[in-house]
Design a protein around this motif. Structure first.
Motif, PDB file in Angstrom:
ATOM      1  N   PRO A 206       8.602   4.920  13.822  1.00  0.00           N
ATOM      2  CA  PRO A 206       7.627   3.824  13.324  1.00  0.00           C
ATOM      3  C   PRO A 206       6.381   4.140  13.330  1.00  0.00           C
ATOM      4  CG  PRO A 206       8.101   3.891  15.742  1.00  0.00           C
ATOM      5  CD  PRO A 206       8.890   4.904  15.230  1.00  0.00           C
ATOM      6  N   ILE A 207       5.678   4.092  11.925  1.00  0.00           N
ATOM      7  CA  ILE A 207       4.413   4.368  11.480  1.00  0.00           C
ATOM      8  C   ILE A 207       3.621   3.285  11.923  1.00  0.00           C
ATOM      9  CG2 ILE A 207       3.016   5.110   9.711  1.00  0.00           C
ATOM     10  CD1 ILE A 207       5.348   6.934  10.153  1.00  0.00           C
ATOM     11  N   ARG A 208       2.483   3.582  12.735  1.00  0.00           N
ATOM     12  CA  ARG A 208       1.426   2.466  12.857  1.00  0.00           C
ATOM     13  C   ARG A 208       0.458   2.692  11.935  1.00  0.00           C
ATOM     14  NH1 ARG A 208       2.723   0.339  18.234  1.00  0.00           N
ATOM     15  NH2 ARG A 208       4.183   1.892  19.085  1.00  0.00           N
ATOM     16  N   LEU A 209       0.124   1.307  11.496  1.00  0.00           N
ATOM     17  CA  LEU A 209      -1.090   1.112  10.191  1.00  0.00           C
ATOM     18  C   LEU A 209      -1.693  -0.092  10.165  1.00  0.00           C
ATOM     19  CD1 LEU A 209       0.945   1.057   6.661  1.00  0.00           C
ATOM     20  CD2 LEU A 209       1.979   0.086   8.909  1.00  0.00           C
TER      21      LEU A 209
ATOM     22  N   GLY B 156       0.861  -1.304  -0.015  1.00  0.00           N
ATOM     23  CA  GLY B 156      -0.042  -0.071  -0.110  1.00  0.00           C
ATOM     24  C   GLY B 156       1.001   1.179   0.006  1.00  0.00           C
ATOM     25  N   PRO B 157       0.411   2.453  -0.117  1.00  0.00           N
ATOM     26  CA  PRO B 157       1.283   3.656  -0.263  1.00  0.00           C
ATOM     27  C   PRO B 157       1.453   4.406   0.970  1.00  0.00           C
ATOM     28  CG  PRO B 157      -1.211   3.959  -0.946  1.00  0.00           C
ATOM     29  CD  PRO B 157      -1.068   2.612  -0.184  1.00  0.00           C
ATOM     30  N   VAL B 158       1.131   4.081   2.168  1.00  0.00           N
ATOM     31  CA  VAL B 158       1.002   4.559   3.286  1.00  0.00           C
ATOM     32  C   VAL B 158       2.619   5.146   3.690  1.00  0.00           C
ATOM     33  CG1 VAL B 158       0.628   4.852   5.708  1.00  0.00           C
ATOM     34  CG2 VAL B 158      -1.138   3.990   4.162  1.00  0.00           C
ATOM     35  N   LEU B 159       3.383   4.239   3.782  1.00  0.00           N
ATOM     36  CA  LEU B 159       4.849   4.611   4.268  1.00  0.00           C
ATOM     37  C   LEU B 159       5.535   5.627   3.346  1.00  0.00           C
ATOM     38  CD1 LEU B 159       5.701   1.105   5.588  1.00  0.00           C
ATOM     39  CD2 LEU B 159       5.152   3.128   6.774  1.00  0.00           C
ATOM     40  N   GLU B 160       5.148   5.019   1.825  1.00  0.00           N
ATOM     41  CA  GLU B 160       5.748   6.204   0.883  1.00  0.00           C
ATOM     42  C   GLU B 160       5.328   7.589   0.941  1.00  0.00           C
ATOM     43  OE1 GLU B 160       4.902   5.690  -3.297  1.00  0.00           O
ATOM     44  OE2 GLU B 160       7.073   4.841  -3.308  1.00  0.00           O
ATOM     45  N   ALA B 161       4.085   7.819   1.415  1.00  0.00           N
ATOM     46  CA  ALA B 161       3.567   8.903   1.621  1.00  0.00           C
ATOM     47  C   ALA B 161       4.101   9.636   2.814  1.00  0.00           C
ATOM     48  CB  ALA B 161       2.104   8.790   1.605  1.00  0.00           C
TER      49      ALA B 161
ATOM     50  N   PRO C 267      10.678   4.384   6.111  1.00  0.00           N
ATOM     51  CA  PRO C 267      10.692   2.857   5.417  1.00  0.00           C
ATOM     52  C   PRO C 267       9.922   1.739   6.228  1.00  0.00           C
ATOM     53  CG  PRO C 267      12.754   3.417   7.054  1.00  0.00           C
ATOM     54  CD  PRO C 267      11.718   4.701   6.904  1.00  0.00           C
ATOM     55  N   LEU C 268       9.738   2.227   7.667  1.00  0.00           N
ATOM     56  CA  LEU C 268       9.224   0.951   8.271  1.00  0.00           C
ATOM     57  C   LEU C 268       7.657   1.255   9.050  1.00  0.00           C
ATOM     58  CD1 LEU C 268      12.229  -0.589   9.793  1.00  0.00           C
ATOM     59  CD2 LEU C 268      11.218  -1.266   7.595  1.00  0.00           C
ATOM     60  N   GLY C 269       6.935   0.212   8.964  1.00  0.00           N
ATOM     61  CA  GLY C 269       5.749   0.480   9.728  1.00  0.00           C
ATOM     62  C   GLY C 269       5.223  -0.618  10.548  1.00  0.00           C
ATOM     63  N   ILE C 270       4.493  -0.352  11.751  1.00  0.00           N
ATOM     64  CA  ILE C 270       4.065  -1.338  12.689  1.00  0.00           C
ATOM     65  C   ILE C 270       2.900  -1.548  12.364  1.00  0.00           C
ATOM     66  CG2 ILE C 270       4.001  -1.960  14.972  1.00  0.00           C
ATOM     67  CD1 ILE C 270       6.966  -0.984  14.248  1.00  0.00           C
ATOM     68  N   VAL C 271       2.442  -2.813  12.107  1.00  0.00           N
ATOM     69  CA  VAL C 271       0.945  -3.254  11.604  1.00  0.00           C
ATOM     70  C   VAL C 271       0.355  -3.224  13.044  1.00  0.00           C
ATOM     71  CG1 VAL C 271      -0.657  -4.749  10.777  1.00  0.00           C
ATOM     72  CG2 VAL C 271       1.691  -4.332   9.852  1.00  0.00           C
ATOM     73  N   THR C 272      -0.930  -2.659  13.425  1.00  0.00           N
ATOM     74  CA  THR C 272      -1.722  -2.500  14.375  1.00  0.00           C
ATOM     75  C   THR C 272      -2.722  -3.889  14.433  1.00  0.00           C
ATOM     76  OG1 THR C 272      -3.282  -1.299  13.409  1.00  0.00           O
ATOM     77  CG2 THR C 272      -1.756  -0.035  14.569  1.00  0.00           C
TER      78      THR C 272
ATOM     79  N   PRO D 234       1.069 -14.706  20.700  1.00  0.00           N
ATOM     80  CA  PRO D 234       0.893 -13.290  20.003  1.00  0.00           C
ATOM     81  C   PRO D 234       1.741 -13.144  18.709  1.00  0.00           C
ATOM     82  CG  PRO D 234       1.378 -13.679  22.371  1.00  0.00           C
ATOM     83  CD  PRO D 234       1.328 -14.982  21.772  1.00  0.00           C
ATOM     84  N   SER D 235       1.062 -12.367  17.867  1.00  0.00           N
ATOM     85  CA  SER D 235       1.841 -12.029  16.775  1.00  0.00           C
ATOM     86  C   SER D 235       1.775 -10.434  16.337  1.00  0.00           C
ATOM     87  CB  SER D 235       0.979 -12.613  15.605  1.00  0.00           C
ATOM     88  OG  SER D 235       0.969 -13.970  15.649  1.00  0.00           O
ATOM     89  N   ALA D 236       2.803 -10.246  15.346  1.00  0.00           N
ATOM     90  CA  ALA D 236       2.908  -8.890  14.874  1.00  0.00           C
ATOM     91  C   ALA D 236       3.608  -8.803  13.436  1.00  0.00           C
ATOM     92  CB  ALA D 236       4.071  -8.446  15.709  1.00  0.00           C
ATOM     93  N   MET D 237       3.481  -7.517  12.924  1.00  0.00           N
ATOM     94  CA  MET D 237       4.100  -7.474  11.484  1.00  0.00           C
ATOM     95  C   MET D 237       4.876  -6.218  11.245  1.00  0.00           C
ATOM     96  SD  MET D 237       1.220  -8.868   8.686  1.00  0.00           S
ATOM     97  CE  MET D 237       2.497  -9.171   7.520  1.00  0.00           C
ATOM     98  N   LEU D 238       5.881  -6.250  10.554  1.00  0.00           N
ATOM     99  CA  LEU D 238       6.614  -5.160  10.274  1.00  0.00           C
ATOM    100  C   LEU D 238       6.581  -5.107   8.969  1.00  0.00           C
ATOM    101  CD1 LEU D 238       8.739  -3.017  11.273  1.00  0.00           C
ATOM    102  CD2 LEU D 238      10.700  -4.669  10.791  1.00  0.00           C
ATOM    103  N   PHE D 239       5.825  -3.845   8.299  1.00  0.00           N
ATOM    104  CA  PHE D 239       5.772  -3.481   6.930  1.00  0.00           C
ATOM    105  C   PHE D 239       6.995  -2.698   6.501  1.00  0.00           C
ATOM    106  CE2 PHE D 239       0.865  -3.681   6.239  1.00  0.00           C
ATOM    107  CZ  PHE D 239       0.978  -4.905   6.151  1.00  0.00           C
ATOM    108  N   VAL D 240       7.537  -2.884   5.232  1.00  0.00           N
ATOM    109  CA  VAL D 240       8.300  -2.094   4.597  1.00  0.00           C
ATOM    110  C   VAL D 240       7.922  -1.714   3.394  1.00  0.00           C
ATOM    111  CG1 VAL D 240      10.757  -2.602   3.367  1.00  0.00           C
ATOM    112  CG2 VAL D 240      10.043  -4.177   5.271  1.00  0.00           C
TER     113      VAL D 240
END
Ligand SMILES: [Zn+2]
Length: 417
Positions: A351-354, A195-200, A204-209, A370-376
């Protein structure tokens, strides 16, 4: 803490991603489907990388590779998938597997003494491009595999059970693929954002909520077919004109909660009889509605059904709304999100939350532990397309953040400061 060189990590990741991308069923585009000879070749290549990183390798009944380090009972699971869509990009999936291998490597090489072990998982069925089912491999690891999936057939009539046997596996071994919940300390997945959120945001990295829940509906609108030249406008019961109004109603409803990641899509429309000079008498269309909050999604689905009914009545149409797929939101564990955020901050980034609007193996693994994701960040938000692209430096920073995450991780939830 390990000294980190994100550029070097990114360059290694890119070389591996590029090599994996040469394994395709089609010389002109990337196609790597579940339990095919290409899956086998990809898994064999990844297994050599796992061994070179100091991990011991095994494979379960659905072909999921496990690269294992450490003998502690409690395991930190890091994974993603090796299968692709048809005409895929090369980062979706492989980046997460390779990030896991490169992040586990310094711990395995140093024979680090930790209260937990690391399992790098390379799943084979996330995209659902071969069988009409998705995430079967992570479902087996999470202990939630549904036996009915074994009878599902691909486009050539080969069932999942038969494909497993052809791959040298036995469906009876599926239960043995499951982790015991008490052994799975956490699951973490690195993935391109798609998706375009981190670029906007220029980060570079986002923490998935959380990974949004989803409802799919099949809507049948019945009107009356008629001659496109002779039936006056005020006497028509045009099923497509009603459908168009319903699609706009869906759009308006979905737009009310952008903060919750709500999106609504009419993706498939079949109008019958489907001739240029006949008023459509019947339309069947699909609705895909996603949101982070299950209650908001459910309420939106109810409102859409009521609006569709109101529109149909006003136009002399009949409408039937049937759900055919539903999956609840998987929330990412807050403690893991904090740990990932701290690891990203360590490297000097915000760290951007999305939320994730796309489904992922993490959605299934969240049912285990418990699970988590790091978006690039990926260019233009493009994925499922050969134009998919993530930069070497962004990938390197993601792997470095994953290494910091492992350093901070404690299997019972308490973060190392
Ligand atoms: Zn993916």
């Amino acid at each position: 803490m390990t000294a980190l060189d994100p550029e070097a990590l990114g360059a290694r990741a890119y070389a591996m991603i590029a090599e994996l991308a040469t394994i395709s069923a089609d010389p002109n585009r990337l196609v790597r489907l579940f339990l095919t000879p290409e899956h086998r070749r990809a898994a064999d290549l990844v297994a050599t990388w796992m061994r070179a990183a100091g991990l011991s390798v095994s494979e379960d009944a659905l072909g999921t590779l496990r690269g294992r380090f450490g003998s502690a009972r409690r395991r930190l699971l890091i994974g993603s998938h090796l299968d692709t869509v048809i005409d895929a990009g090369k980062y979706d999936g492989p980046l997460g597997v390779i990030a896991g291998i490169l992040a586990a490597e310094p711990f395995a090489r140093a024979k680090a003494k930790q209260p937990f072990g690391i399992d790098v998982l390379a799943f084979g069925d996330e995209e659902g491009s071969r069988f009409p089912a998705t995430v079967t491999s992570s479902s087996a690891c999470a202990g939630v595999f549904e036996q009915e999936a074994l009878a599902l057939a691909d486009a050539n009539g080969v069932t999942l059970a038969a494909a497993m046997r052809a791959y040298g596996k036995n469906p009876h071994d599926i239960p043995a693929a499951a982790y015991r919940p008490q052994d799975a300390a956490a699951y973490v997945e690195v993935h391109i954002e798609q998706g375009p959120v981190l670029e906007a945001k220029g980060e570079p990295l986002g923490i998935v909520t959380g990974i949004v829940g989803q409802t799919r509906l099949r809507v049948t609108v019945a009107g009356e077919a008629g001659h496109a030249g002779t039936v006056p406008m005020n006497l028509r019961r045009d099923a497509f004109a009603g459908t168009a109004e319903m699609a706009l109603a869906l759009e308006a409803i979905a737009r009310e909660h952008p903060e919750d990641g709500m999106v609504g899509t009419v993706g498939r429309i079949e109008a019958s009889p489907g001739a240029v000079n006949i008023i459509p008498g019947r339309v069947v269309f699909t609705v895909d509605l996603r949101a982070l909050t299950d209650a908001l999604r459910t309420a939106a689905v109810e409102r859409f059904a009521a609006e569709a009914q109101r529109i149909a009545e006003a136009r002399g149409l009949k409408v039937a709304v049937e759900p055919f797929h539903e999956i609840a939101t998987a929330h990412c564990a807050p403690a893991l999100q904090e740990l990932l955020a701290a690891s990203v901050s360590d490297l000097g980034y915000t760290p951007i939350r999305l939320p994730s609007g796309a489904g992922h193996d993490a959605q299934v693994m969240a049912r285990l532990c418990p699970s988590a994701m790091l978006f690039v960040r990926c260019r233009g938000g493009i994925s499922h397309n050969p134009a998919e692209f993530a930069s070497v430096s962004d990938m390197g920073v993601a792997i470095a953040a994953l290494i910091r995450f492992i350093e901070r991780f404690q299997p019972d939830g308490a973060a190392i400061g």
